[in-house]
Design a protein around this motif. Sequence first.
Motif, PDB file in Angstrom:
ATOM      1  N   GLY A  59       2.364 -60.178 -31.444  1.00 44.54           N
ATOM      2  CA  GLY A  59       2.307 -59.721 -30.062  1.00 44.54           C
ATOM      3  C   GLY A  59       2.518 -58.218 -29.953  1.00 44.54           C
ATOM      4  N   HIS A  60       2.525 -57.512 -31.104  1.00 43.63           N
ATOM      5  CA  HIS A  60       2.718 -56.060 -30.997  1.00 43.63           C
ATOM      6  C   HIS A  60       1.477 -55.384 -30.403  1.00 43.63           C
ATOM      7  CE1 HIS A  60       1.162 -55.256 -35.370  1.00 43.63           C
ATOM      8  NE2 HIS A  60       0.239 -54.877 -34.528  1.00 43.63           N
ATOM      9  N   ILE A  61       1.714 -54.289 -29.689  1.00 44.25           N
ATOM     10  CA  ILE A  61       0.615 -53.422 -29.256  1.00 44.25           C
ATOM     11  C   ILE A  61       0.969 -52.016 -29.722  1.00 44.25           C
ATOM     12  CG2 ILE A  61      -0.402 -54.746 -27.374  1.00 44.25           C
ATOM     13  CD1 ILE A  61       1.360 -53.342 -25.374  1.00 44.25           C
ATOM     14  N   ALA A  62      -0.026 -51.261 -30.159  1.00 47.32           N
ATOM     15  CA  ALA A  62       0.180 -50.070 -30.983  1.00 47.32           C
ATOM     16  C   ALA A  62       1.123 -50.521 -32.097  1.00 47.32           C
ATOM     17  CB  ALA A  62       0.720 -48.909 -30.166  1.00 47.32           C
ATOM     18  N   PHE A  63       2.129 -49.717 -32.472  1.00 45.06           N
ATOM     19  CA  PHE A  63       3.087 -50.208 -33.470  1.00 45.06           C
ATOM     20  C   PHE A  63       4.412 -50.536 -32.792  1.00 45.06           C
ATOM     21  CE2 PHE A  63       0.594 -48.272 -37.137  1.00 45.06           C
ATOM     22  CZ  PHE A  63       0.288 -49.501 -37.695  1.00 45.06           C
ATOM     23  N   ARG A 111      -6.203 -66.325 -35.432  1.00 46.95           N
ATOM     24  CA  ARG A 111      -4.922 -65.733 -35.834  1.00 46.95           C
ATOM     25  C   ARG A 111      -4.260 -64.934 -34.708  1.00 46.95           C
ATOM     26  NH1 ARG A 111      -4.926 -60.398 -38.234  1.00 46.95           N
ATOM     27  NH2 ARG A 111      -6.955 -59.509 -37.870  1.00 46.95           N
ATOM     28  N   LYS A 112      -5.012 -64.731 -33.610  1.00 43.59           N
ATOM     29  CA  LYS A 112      -4.421 -64.038 -32.456  1.00 43.59           C
ATOM     30  C   LYS A 112      -4.014 -65.013 -31.353  1.00 43.59           C
ATOM     31  CE  LYS A 112      -4.960 -60.095 -34.392  1.00 43.59           C
ATOM     32  NZ  LYS A 112      -5.877 -59.043 -34.048  1.00 43.59           N
ATOM     33  N   ALA A 113      -4.357 -66.298 -31.517  1.00 45.33           N
ATOM     34  CA  ALA A 113      -4.197 -67.262 -30.413  1.00 45.33           C
ATOM     35  C   ALA A 113      -2.751 -67.401 -29.959  1.00 45.33           C
ATOM     36  CB  ALA A 113      -4.767 -68.616 -30.832  1.00 45.33           C
ATOM     37  N   ALA A 159      -7.648 -47.322 -30.021  1.00 38.82           N
ATOM     38  CA  ALA A 159      -6.910 -48.110 -31.001  1.00 38.82           C
ATOM     39  C   ALA A 159      -7.697 -48.114 -32.317  1.00 38.82           C
ATOM     40  CB  ALA A 159      -6.754 -49.543 -30.497  1.00 38.82           C
ATOM     41  N   THR A 160      -7.033 -48.480 -33.385  1.00 43.57           N
ATOM     42  CA  THR A 160      -7.723 -48.645 -34.671  1.00 43.57           C
ATOM     43  C   THR A 160      -7.638 -50.122 -35.059  1.00 43.57           C
ATOM     44  OG1 THR A 160      -5.692 -48.090 -35.800  1.00 43.57           O
ATOM     45  CG2 THR A 160      -7.243 -46.293 -35.416  1.00 43.57           C
ATOM     46  N   GLY A 161      -7.891 -50.419 -36.328  1.00 45.55           N
ATOM     47  CA  GLY A 161      -7.846 -51.804 -36.790  1.00 45.55           C
ATOM     48  C   GLY A 161      -9.210 -52.450 -36.671  1.00 45.55           C
ATOM     49  N   GLU A 162      -9.261 -53.730 -36.967  1.00 43.42           N
ATOM     50  CA  GLU A 162     -10.531 -54.441 -36.991  1.00 43.42           C
ATOM     51  C   GLU A 162     -11.070 -54.685 -35.573  1.00 43.42           C
ATOM     52  OE1 GLU A 162     -10.155 -57.884 -39.413  1.00 43.42           O
ATOM     53  OE2 GLU A 162     -12.239 -58.491 -39.090  1.00 43.42           O
ATOM     54  N   THR A 163     -10.153 -54.931 -34.652  1.00 45.88           N
ATOM     55  CA  THR A 163     -10.551 -55.380 -33.307  1.00 45.88           C
ATOM     56  C   THR A 163     -11.547 -54.456 -32.590  1.00 45.88           C
ATOM     57  OG1 THR A 163      -8.442 -56.504 -33.126  1.00 45.88           O
ATOM     58  CG2 THR A 163      -9.638 -56.117 -31.071  1.00 45.88           C
ATOM     59  N   PRO A 164     -11.315 -53.135 -32.525  1.00 46.94           N
ATOM     60  CA  PRO A 164     -12.221 -52.317 -31.703  1.00 46.94           C
ATOM     61  C   PRO A 164     -13.498 -51.887 -32.426  1.00 46.94           C
ATOM     62  CG  PRO A 164     -10.389 -50.987 -32.487  1.00 46.94           C
ATOM     63  CD  PRO A 164     -10.171 -52.372 -33.023  1.00 46.94           C
ATOM     64  N   LEU A 169      -3.498 -44.365 -30.305  1.00 46.90           N
ATOM     65  CA  LEU A 169      -2.195 -44.998 -30.107  1.00 46.90           C
ATOM     66  C   LEU A 169      -1.169 -44.637 -31.172  1.00 46.90           C
ATOM     67  CD1 LEU A 169      -3.319 -48.669 -29.411  1.00 46.90           C
ATOM     68  CD2 LEU A 169      -2.072 -47.209 -27.823  1.00 46.90           C
ATOM     69  N   ASP A 170      -1.633 -44.540 -32.424  1.00 45.84           N
ATOM     70  CA  ASP A 170      -0.638 -44.481 -33.489  1.00 45.84           C
ATOM     71  C   ASP A 170      -1.216 -43.900 -34.777  1.00 45.84           C
ATOM     72  OD1 ASP A 170      -2.282 -46.692 -33.833  1.00 45.84           O
ATOM     73  OD2 ASP A 170      -0.696 -48.160 -33.531  1.00 45.84           O
ATOM     74  N   GLU A 171      -0.346 -43.610 -35.710  1.00 51.38           N
ATOM     75  CA  GLU A 171      -0.744 -43.092 -37.031  1.00 51.38           C
ATOM     76  C   GLU A 171       0.358 -43.409 -38.024  1.00 51.38           C
ATOM     77  OE1 GLU A 171      -2.610 -42.528 -39.441  1.00 51.38           O
ATOM     78  OE2 GLU A 171      -3.631 -40.649 -38.895  1.00 51.38           O
TER      79      GLU A 171
HETATM   80  C1  F6R Z   1      -3.982 -50.094 -34.043  1.00 53.31           C
HETATM   81  C2  F6R Z   1      -2.864 -50.754 -33.409  1.00 53.31           C
HETATM   82  C3  F6R Z   1      -2.458 -52.167 -33.719  1.00 53.31           C
HETATM   83  C4  F6R Z   1      -3.634 -53.130 -33.837  1.00 53.31           C
HETATM   84  C5  F6R Z   1      -3.141 -54.536 -34.171  1.00 53.31           C
HETATM   85  C6  F6R Z   1      -4.292 -55.490 -34.412  1.00 53.31           C
HETATM   86  O1  F6R Z   1      -4.116 -48.770 -33.565  1.00 53.31           O
HETATM   87  O2  F6R Z   1      -2.236 -50.120 -32.624  1.00 53.31           O
HETATM   88  O3  F6R Z   1      -1.574 -52.619 -32.725  1.00 53.31           O
HETATM   89  O4  F6R Z   1      -4.352 -53.147 -32.646  1.00 53.31           O
HETATM   90  O5  F6R Z   1      -2.321 -54.517 -35.295  1.00 53.31           O
HETATM   91  O6  F6R Z   1      -4.962 -55.121 -35.579  1.00 53.31           O
HETATM   92  P1  F6R Z   1      -6.378 -55.715 -35.938  1.00 53.31           P
HETATM   93  O7  F6R Z   1      -7.310 -55.283 -34.880  1.00 53.31           O
HETATM   94  O8  F6R Z   1      -6.734 -55.112 -37.270  1.00 53.31           O
HETATM   95  O9  F6R Z   1      -6.230 -57.196 -35.990  1.00 53.31           O
END
Ligand code: F6R
Length: 251
Positions: free
Chosen positions: A137-141, A203-205, A35-40, A66-68
């Motif tokens: 609650g989305h995962i990937a897009f 913000r994820k709670a 995955a991308t984003g801040e979390t990993p 997961l996505d692009e």
């Molecule tokens: C990224 C992805 C998204 C993020 C989600 C959380 O590849 O698929 O679902 O995991 O938007 O994003 P962050 O981690 O930046 O809060």
Amino acid sequence: MDIRIFNTFEEASRFAADRVCERILAKPNLVLGLATGETPLQLYRELVERFGRGDVDFSKVTTFNLDEYLGLPPDHPQSYRYFMDRNLISHINIPRERTHVLDGMTRDAEKTCREYEAAIAEAGGIDIQILGIGGSGHIAFNEPGSTFDSRTRVVDLSEDTIRANSDGRFFKDPAEVPRQALSMGLGTIMEAKEILLLASGKRKANAIRTSLEGLPTPDVPASILQRHRAAHLFIDGAAAFRLTQTTSDHR
Ligand code: F6R
């Protein structure tokens, strides 16, 4: 589902890194979903560190992201290919040709998506999929409303996601965020043999609570993970704070 609540997100990320390394040790040609984003980011830093210490060898590992974003070239600083190269791939010994990210510049998106699914199947399927979760609650897009059997496809990003990704962490202005992306579907993600979802912060709670409590519904895409045989949630206290006692007893 296995839900683990950690005092800090650093601990959660370290725990996830341990899990990934254990799996690579047991199966050197592991297929890893990224995955991308801040979390990993902390997880990737941990993996790079462990590689540096000689604790893990990525030379036979294969990755699938997961996505692009649709319309971003691989060298665009906000493309997910660029993100992966900068935060993980260029720091470890994985052969580049084994790292797969959907081609955001494709002229035939359907074919690209079909070929991606075929490549995952040919690699033997994803062994461990890393996931973050969006505020909705989305995962990937896979935005709310995505069907549980969805496959890799072109998706429209929701206003929510566009806003979340243009708060300065990634894009600076909503106008810069592509409106579409290529994304693995919920059906694709559910075929992974094991899933590690990480989440941190208040913000994820809400997304964490609605994903875990109540029946699985396409309104909350991550709720489908309740049906997965080996889904693990590694989250910090802030992301867990809306869970009722019953759910957080898993701690
Ligand atoms: C990224 C992805 C998204 C993020 C989600 C959380 O590849 O698929 O679902 O995991 O938007 O994003 P962050 O981690 O930046 O809060």
